[in-house]
Each structure stands twice: as C-alpha cells, then as structure tokens.
Design a protein around this motif. Sequence first.
Motif, short mmCIF file in Angstrom:
data_model
loop_
_atom_site.label_atom_id
_atom_site.label_comp_id
_atom_site.label_asym_id
_atom_site.label_seq_id
_atom_site.Cartn_x
_atom_site.Cartn_y
_atom_site.Cartn_z
N SER A 60 0.84 -1.21 0.00
CA SER A 60 0.00 0.00 0.00
C SER A 60 0.86 1.25 0.00
CB SER A 60 -0.92 0.02 1.22
OG SER A 60 -1.91 -0.95 1.11
N GLY A 61 1.96 1.21 0.73
CA GLY A 61 2.88 2.36 0.75
C GLY A 61 3.44 2.64 -0.64
N LEU A 62 3.80 1.57 -1.36
CA LEU A 62 4.32 1.74 -2.71
C LEU A 62 3.24 2.30 -3.63
CD1 LEU A 62 6.66 1.44 -4.69
CD2 LEU A 62 5.78 -0.86 -5.19
N ARG A 63 2.01 1.78 -3.49
CA ARG A 63 0.91 2.27 -4.33
C ARG A 63 0.65 3.75 -4.09
NH1 ARG A 63 -0.91 -2.70 -3.02
NH2 ARG A 63 -2.32 -1.97 -1.39
N GLN A 64 0.78 4.20 -2.86
CA GLN A 64 0.58 5.63 -2.55
C GLN A 64 1.61 6.48 -3.28
OE1 GLN A 64 0.34 6.27 1.69
NE2 GLN A 64 -1.19 4.65 1.92
N PHE A 65 2.86 6.06 -3.28
CA PHE A 65 3.89 6.79 -4.03
C PHE A 65 3.56 6.79 -5.52
CE2 PHE A 65 6.65 5.85 -0.29
CZ PHE A 65 7.02 7.15 -0.02
N HIS A 66 3.15 5.64 -6.01
CA HIS A 66 2.83 5.52 -7.45
C HIS A 66 1.65 6.43 -7.81
CE1 HIS A 66 1.10 3.46 -11.04
NE2 HIS A 66 2.37 3.57 -11.41
N ASP A 67 0.61 6.43 -6.98
CA ASP A 67 -0.56 7.25 -7.25
C ASP A 67 -0.24 8.74 -7.28
OD1 ASP A 67 -2.03 4.93 -7.36
OD2 ASP A 67 -2.95 5.18 -5.37
N ARG A 68 0.78 9.15 -6.56
CA ARG A 68 1.20 10.57 -6.53
C ARG A 68 2.29 10.86 -7.56
NH1 ARG A 68 2.11 9.63 -0.81
NH2 ARG A 68 4.27 10.17 -1.24
N ASN A 69 2.61 9.87 -8.40
CA ASN A 69 3.70 10.01 -9.38
C ASN A 69 5.00 10.41 -8.67
OD1 ASN A 69 2.18 9.38 -11.72
ND2 ASN A 69 1.28 11.42 -11.63
N ALA A 70 5.25 9.77 -7.54
CA ALA A 70 6.41 10.12 -6.71
C ALA A 70 7.49 9.05 -6.76
CB ALA A 70 5.94 10.36 -5.27
N ILE A 71 7.60 8.35 -7.88
CA ILE A 71 8.63 7.32 -8.06
C ILE A 71 9.36 7.60 -9.36
CG2 ILE A 71 9.12 4.87 -8.37
CD1 ILE A 71 6.45 4.27 -6.95
N ARG A 72 10.69 7.49 -9.29
CA ARG A 72 11.49 7.52 -10.52
C ARG A 72 12.37 6.29 -10.52
NH1 ARG A 72 16.78 8.28 -9.96
NH2 ARG A 72 17.50 9.20 -8.02
N MET A 73 12.72 5.83 -11.68
CA MET A 73 13.57 4.65 -11.82
C MET A 73 14.96 5.11 -12.22
SD MET A 73 11.45 2.23 -11.04
CE MET A 73 12.52 0.85 -11.38
N ASP A 74 15.99 4.64 -11.51
CA ASP A 74 17.36 5.06 -11.83
C ASP A 74 17.98 4.21 -12.95
OD1 ASP A 74 17.99 2.69 -10.57
OD2 ASP A 74 19.23 3.61 -9.02
N ASP A 75 17.22 3.20 -13.42
CA ASP A 75 17.74 2.37 -14.50
C ASP A 75 17.01 2.61 -15.83
OD1 ASP A 75 15.28 1.19 -14.01
OD2 ASP A 75 16.09 -0.81 -13.59
N GLY A 76 16.15 3.61 -15.86
CA GLY A 76 15.44 3.96 -17.09
C GLY A 76 14.24 3.08 -17.40
N SER A 77 13.92 2.13 -16.53
CA SER A 77 12.78 1.27 -16.79
C SER A 77 11.47 2.02 -16.51
CB SER A 77 12.87 -0.02 -15.96
OG SER A 77 12.88 0.27 -14.59
N ASN A 78 10.38 1.44 -16.98
CA ASN A 78 9.07 2.05 -16.86
C ASN A 78 8.54 1.88 -15.44
OD1 ASN A 78 5.98 1.71 -16.92
ND2 ASN A 78 6.43 2.82 -18.82
N VAL A 79 8.19 2.98 -14.80
CA VAL A 79 7.71 2.96 -13.42
C VAL A 79 6.46 2.09 -13.29
CG1 VAL A 79 6.71 4.35 -11.55
CG2 VAL A 79 8.70 5.19 -12.79
N ASP A 80 5.49 2.30 -14.17
CA ASP A 80 4.24 1.54 -14.08
C ASP A 80 4.49 0.04 -14.16
OD1 ASP A 80 2.85 3.95 -13.93
OD2 ASP A 80 2.39 3.98 -16.07
#
Length: 126
Positions: A60-80
């Motif tokens: 749920s914590g990860l989903r909250q970050f995702h819902d706020r567009n608050a995740i970036r990937m340092d390897d260039g992969s797709n966040v979704d």
Amino acid sequence: MDLNRTPAAIANVAAEEIRALNHRTLDPKAFEQPSDVSNVVNGLAMLTERLEQAINQTGSGLRQFHDRNAIRMDDGSNVDERVAVVAQELLSAQIALGALKDHLRAAASPLSHMGSPWDDDEDGAE
C-alpha cells in the motif's frame, strides 16, 4: 513497542531476531522440553500472520507513491511496469505465506499435546 523507528529498521531487527533463533537452535539442547518446540512453532505461526499484514501495508505504501507520481527509476525502466511487478510479487508472497501459515498451524496442533515422559515415580494419574 518502539514505533519511533523506521519501518526498514523494524524489519531489519525482526530479521536479526530470526537469525538469532537460527543460531540458537543449532544446538540440539536448545529445546529442554517438547513444549519448547511447540512454543517456537506457535511463535513462527504468529510471525507468518503478522508478516501477511506487513506485506500488504508495505505494498500500500508503494501504491501511494505511485498514485502521486512520486517514483522515478534510476535504470530507465518504466515505473508503471516495475510497480506492477512488485505488486504481483508481493501478492505471490502473501499467497505463499498463507500456505506456510497453514502448515505451521497444522504442525502446532499435535505439538500442543506433547510433553516430556513422566518421571519413573509418576504414572500420569492424579
């Protein structure tokens, strides 16, 4: 219960306690009575029940970050895509944990009736 620690710190302490259990039970004499084995199995079953909730709440914590567009990937992969992989793996872990919990409860049932043999001067009757 110290709730002033980070979730990661709490998880690491829990892992270290299981490591201590693993080291302690290397010695066959760690268990003095069959009830000691029973108590450990019951404790492990309780741990699996609590882990299930921890996994769910962490997801749920990860989903909250995702819902706020608050995740970036340092390897260039797709966040979704990566969040979907994590969600699926956490769900798989919960399913596997459910099976583990069932097996531990099944082991705990006969253990709850085990005790040490009676002393020679006791016959088990009152």
